[in-house]
Write a protein that holds these residues in place. Structure first.
Motif, PDB file in Angstrom:
ATOM      1  N   VAL A 181       0.858  -1.183   0.000  1.00  0.00           N
ATOM      2  CA  VAL A 181       0.000   0.000   0.000  1.00  0.00           C
ATOM      3  C   VAL A 181       0.897   1.236   0.000  1.00  0.00           C
ATOM      4  N   SER A 182       0.342   2.360  -0.450  1.00  0.00           N
ATOM      5  CA  SER A 182       1.129   3.594  -0.559  1.00  0.00           C
ATOM      6  C   SER A 182       1.067   4.389   0.730  1.00  0.00           C
ATOM      7  N   TYR A 183       2.209   4.933   1.104  1.00  0.00           N
ATOM      8  CA  TYR A 183       2.293   5.904   2.204  1.00  0.00           C
ATOM      9  C   TYR A 183       3.258   6.993   1.746  1.00  0.00           C
ATOM     10  N   GLY A 184       2.697   8.079   1.215  1.00  0.00           N
ATOM     11  CA  GLY A 184       3.541   9.087   0.585  1.00  0.00           C
ATOM     12  C   GLY A 184       4.238   8.474  -0.619  1.00  0.00           C
ATOM     13  N   ASP A 185       5.543   8.639  -0.686  1.00  0.00           N
ATOM     14  CA  ASP A 185       6.328   8.061  -1.782  1.00  0.00           C
ATOM     15  C   ASP A 185       6.746   6.627  -1.503  1.00  0.00           C
ATOM     16  N   ALA A 186       6.462   6.147  -0.314  1.00  0.00           N
ATOM     17  CA  ALA A 186       6.899   4.814   0.079  1.00  0.00           C
ATOM     18  C   ALA A 186       5.843   3.766  -0.253  1.00  0.00           C
ATOM     19  N   ARG A 187       6.277   2.531  -0.375  1.00  0.00           N
ATOM     20  CA  ARG A 187       5.397   1.386  -0.517  1.00  0.00           C
ATOM     21  C   ARG A 187       5.619   0.495   0.702  1.00  0.00           C
ATOM     22  N   LEU A 188       4.545   0.240   1.437  1.00  0.00           N
ATOM     23  CA  LEU A 188       4.638  -0.544   2.668  1.00  0.00           C
ATOM     24  C   LEU A 188       3.913  -1.868   2.484  1.00  0.00           C
ATOM     25  N   LYS A 189       4.482  -2.930   3.050  1.00  0.00           N
ATOM     26  CA  LYS A 189       3.877  -4.250   2.951  1.00  0.00           C
ATOM     27  C   LYS A 189       2.978  -4.509   4.152  1.00  0.00           C
ATOM     28  N   CYS A 190       1.796  -5.054   3.878  1.00  0.00           N
ATOM     29  CA  CYS A 190       0.831  -5.315   4.944  1.00  0.00           C
ATOM     30  C   CYS A 190       1.289  -6.467   5.835  1.00  0.00           C
ATOM     31  N   ARG A 191       1.042  -6.287   7.110  1.00  0.00           N
ATOM     32  CA  ARG A 191       1.330  -7.315   8.106  1.00  0.00           C
ATOM     33  C   ARG A 191       0.035  -8.021   8.495  1.00  0.00           C
ATOM     34  N   ASP A 192       0.182  -9.182   9.109  1.00  0.00           N
ATOM     35  CA  ASP A 192      -0.950 -10.024   9.474  1.00  0.00           C
ATOM     36  C   ASP A 192      -1.484  -9.646  10.856  1.00  0.00           C
ATOM     37  N   LEU A 193      -2.758  -9.309  10.936  1.00  0.00           N
ATOM     38  CA  LEU A 193      -3.358  -8.936  12.211  1.00  0.00           C
ATOM     39  C   LEU A 193      -3.230 -10.058  13.237  1.00  0.00           C
ATOM     40  N   GLU A 194      -3.429 -11.298  12.807  1.00  0.00           N
ATOM     41  CA  GLU A 194      -3.430 -12.430  13.734  1.00  0.00           C
ATOM     42  C   GLU A 194      -2.107 -12.581  14.484  1.00  0.00           C
ATOM     43  N   ASN A 195      -1.022 -12.223  13.839  1.00  0.00           N
ATOM     44  CA  ASN A 195       0.298 -12.478  14.421  1.00  0.00           C
ATOM     45  C   ASN A 195       1.039 -11.224  14.848  1.00  0.00           C
ATOM     46  N   PHE A 196       0.388 -10.070  14.775  1.00  0.00           N
ATOM     47  CA  PHE A 196       1.103  -8.829  15.069  1.00  0.00           C
ATOM     48  C   PHE A 196       1.076  -8.527  16.564  1.00  0.00           C
ATOM     49  N   ASP A 197       2.207  -8.099  17.099  1.00  0.00           N
ATOM     50  CA  ASP A 197       2.321  -7.729  18.517  1.00  0.00           C
ATOM     51  C   ASP A 197       2.188  -6.212  18.633  1.00  0.00           C
ATOM     52  N   PHE A 198       1.118  -5.748  19.307  1.00  0.00           N
ATOM     53  CA  PHE A 198       0.853  -4.321  19.425  1.00  0.00           C
ATOM     54  C   PHE A 198       1.576  -3.669  20.609  1.00  0.00           C
ATOM     55  N   THR A 199       2.343  -4.429  21.326  1.00  0.00           N
ATOM     56  CA  THR A 199       3.130  -3.846  22.408  1.00  0.00           C
ATOM     57  C   THR A 199       4.102  -2.818  21.819  1.00  0.00           C
ATOM     58  N   GLY A 200       4.084  -1.618  22.348  1.00  0.00           N
ATOM     59  CA  GLY A 200       4.949  -0.567  21.826  1.00  0.00           C
ATOM     60  C   GLY A 200       4.318   0.297  20.762  1.00  0.00           C
ATOM     61  N   VAL A 201       3.120  -0.083  20.288  1.00  0.00           N
ATOM     62  CA  VAL A 201       2.399   0.746  19.320  1.00  0.00           C
ATOM     63  C   VAL A 201       1.570   1.781  20.082  1.00  0.00           C
ATOM     64  N   ASP A 202       1.587   3.010  19.614  1.00  0.00           N
ATOM     65  CA  ASP A 202       0.860   4.085  20.295  1.00  0.00           C
ATOM     66  C   ASP A 202      -0.601   4.154  19.874  1.00  0.00           C
ATOM     67  N   PHE A 203      -0.854   4.143  18.558  1.00  0.00           N
ATOM     68  CA  PHE A 203      -2.208   4.252  18.035  1.00  0.00           C
ATOM     69  C   PHE A 203      -2.496   3.097  17.084  1.00  0.00           C
ATOM     70  N   ALA A 204      -3.664   2.490  17.238  1.00  0.00           N
ATOM     71  CA  ALA A 204      -4.172   1.534  16.258  1.00  0.00           C
ATOM     72  C   ALA A 204      -5.407   2.159  15.626  1.00  0.00           C
ATOM     73  N   LEU A 205      -5.303   2.543  14.368  1.00  0.00           N
ATOM     74  CA  LEU A 205      -6.419   3.139  13.642  1.00  0.00           C
ATOM     75  C   LEU A 205      -7.169   1.998  12.973  1.00  0.00           C
ATOM     76  N   MET A 206      -8.357   1.695  13.478  1.00  0.00           N
ATOM     77  CA  MET A 206      -9.084   0.483  13.119  1.00  0.00           C
ATOM     78  C   MET A 206     -10.178   0.773  12.104  1.00  0.00           C
ATOM     79  N   SER A 207     -10.083   0.125  10.941  1.00  0.00           N
ATOM     80  CA  SER A 207     -11.130   0.256   9.932  1.00  0.00           C
ATOM     81  C   SER A 207     -11.320  -1.084   9.235  1.00  0.00           C
ATOM     82  N   ALA A 208     -11.697  -2.075  10.027  1.00  0.00           N
ATOM     83  CA  ALA A 208     -11.814  -3.433   9.508  1.00  0.00           C
ATOM     84  C   ALA A 208     -13.181  -4.046   9.766  1.00  0.00           C
ATOM     85  N   GLY A 209     -14.154  -3.229  10.185  1.00  0.00           N
ATOM     86  CA  GLY A 209     -15.497  -3.725  10.413  1.00  0.00           C
ATOM     87  C   GLY A 209     -15.772  -4.073  11.863  1.00  0.00           C
TER      88      GLY A 209
END
Length: 342
Positions: A45-73
């Motif tokens: 997916v695009s983020y400015g000029d960068a291309r970022l690869k999606c990570r898997d929700l099931e296996n992601f560790d949110f420890t250390g993340v400040d904000f989770a912007l949720m738009s998945a239903g």
């Protein structure tokens, strides 16, 4: 050091807008992580000029993340938002799942920013329905001036509010009609191309739809529980941009000139109200903009202390992605969150 931000549902319409707006507004993020379902892992997916690869929700560790912007239903939010919040990460959810929970603040930053402080109960903040968000931005300054008693609202909502499949259906039906290919409704209950459908979300026992109920319940929670509101919500063959015709009854007198002056200075509102051909804003003109546009302010001659107006807004922006990011920005400005990225 900046903040660490996860965007959940990054491949959807709203998720992509979140990434665009984070970059446009120069959100103070050291790291932005797109997250999606397992079938989308590795998708870029695009983020400015960068291309970022999606990570898997099931296996992601949110420890250390400040904000989770949720738009998945709602279903995914119901399962995952409490789990993510328990790690100390603040979830800002765009679904309807948490809007009516008394322990979860429902926020439009131009309207009720003080309520954000209640996020600590669950580490979850709810984003309102797209049709509600643009409406309360307009109602708030008028309510402060003359106290609103009753609102009657008719919406003209674009298909993007129902997701990418809905946009594809409008596109395919429109093309098909020109080659005499009969439209076959799938996402919608009836043909959407060259038509309007007075039905959004499920029907309730009283004959209203859940979308109409949402507008009433959310306006009360965000703005004032004493306001009476009734709505008729209609899907129209527009790709992006919601429009609303709004009749407002006040307790106190408010002239059209006073209303224009108030809205001209209101945060998040752009007044375009010329009583001439083209002196108003339509959905196609608001796409990509942050503002909620107000036009056609006039007296409602059927009641005392009544005004009628027209408002339009990009539903993927103010109605969803922009409002989410504004909530995060407000938390930072008010010192409500200490970044963990360091």
């Amino acid at each position: 050091m900046g903040y660490k931000v996860a965007v959940i549902g990054a491949t959807g319409n709203v998720g992509r807008e979140m990434l665009n707006i984070l970059e446009e507004r120069e959100f103070p993020a050291d790291e932005v992580i797109p997250i999606a379902s397992r079938r989308s892992v590795g998708r870029e997916v695009s983020y400015g000029d960068a291309r970022l690869k999606c990570r898997d929700l099931e296996n992601f560790d949110f420890t250390g993340v400040d904000f989770a912007l949720m738009s998945a239903g709602s279903a995914i939010s119901k399962e995952w938002s409490p789990r993510i919040g328990a790690t100390g990460c603040v979830v800002i959810d765009n679904s309807s799942c948490w809007r009516y929970d008394p322990d979860v603040p429902l926020i439009v930053p131009e309207v009720n920013p003080d309520a954000i402080a209640g996020f600590t109960k669950k580490n979850i903040i709810a984003n309102p329905n797209c049709s509600t968000a643009q409406l309360v931005v307009v109602l708030k300054p008028l309510h402060d001036a003359a106290k609103i008693k009753r609102v009657v609202c008719s919406t003209y909502q674009s298909v993007s509010g129902a997701g990418k499949e809905a946009m594809d259906e409008l596109w395919n039906q429109t093309k098909g009609i020109f080659v005499t290919d009969p439209p076959s409704p799938e996402k919608f209950t009836k043909q959407i191309a060259f038509n309007v459908i007075p039905h959004i979300d499920v029907f309730l026992d009283d004959g209203s739809t859940k979308e109409e109920w949402k507008m009433m319940a959310e306006t009360k929670k965000i703005l004032d529980p004493k306001i009476k509101l009734t709505a008729t919500c209609v899907r129209v063959p527009v790709f992006v941009g919601h429009a609303e015709a709004v009749n407002i009854e006040f307790e106190n007198p408010l002239s059209t000139e006073e209303a224009r002056d108030i809205l001209r200075d209101a945060p998040g509102v752009l007044l375009v109200d010329k009583r001439e051909d083209g002196g108003y804003v339509t959905p196609v003109e608001c796409v990509g903009d942050y503002a909620t546009f107000v036009s056609r302010i006039r007296d409602d001659q059927t009641i005392d202390n009544g005004l009628t107006l027209w408002c339009v807004s990009d539903n993927l922006r103010k109605g969803a992605a922009l409002n989410t990011i504004q909530i995060a920005e407000t938390m930072i400005e008010r010192g409500l969150l200490q970044k963990k990225a360091a």
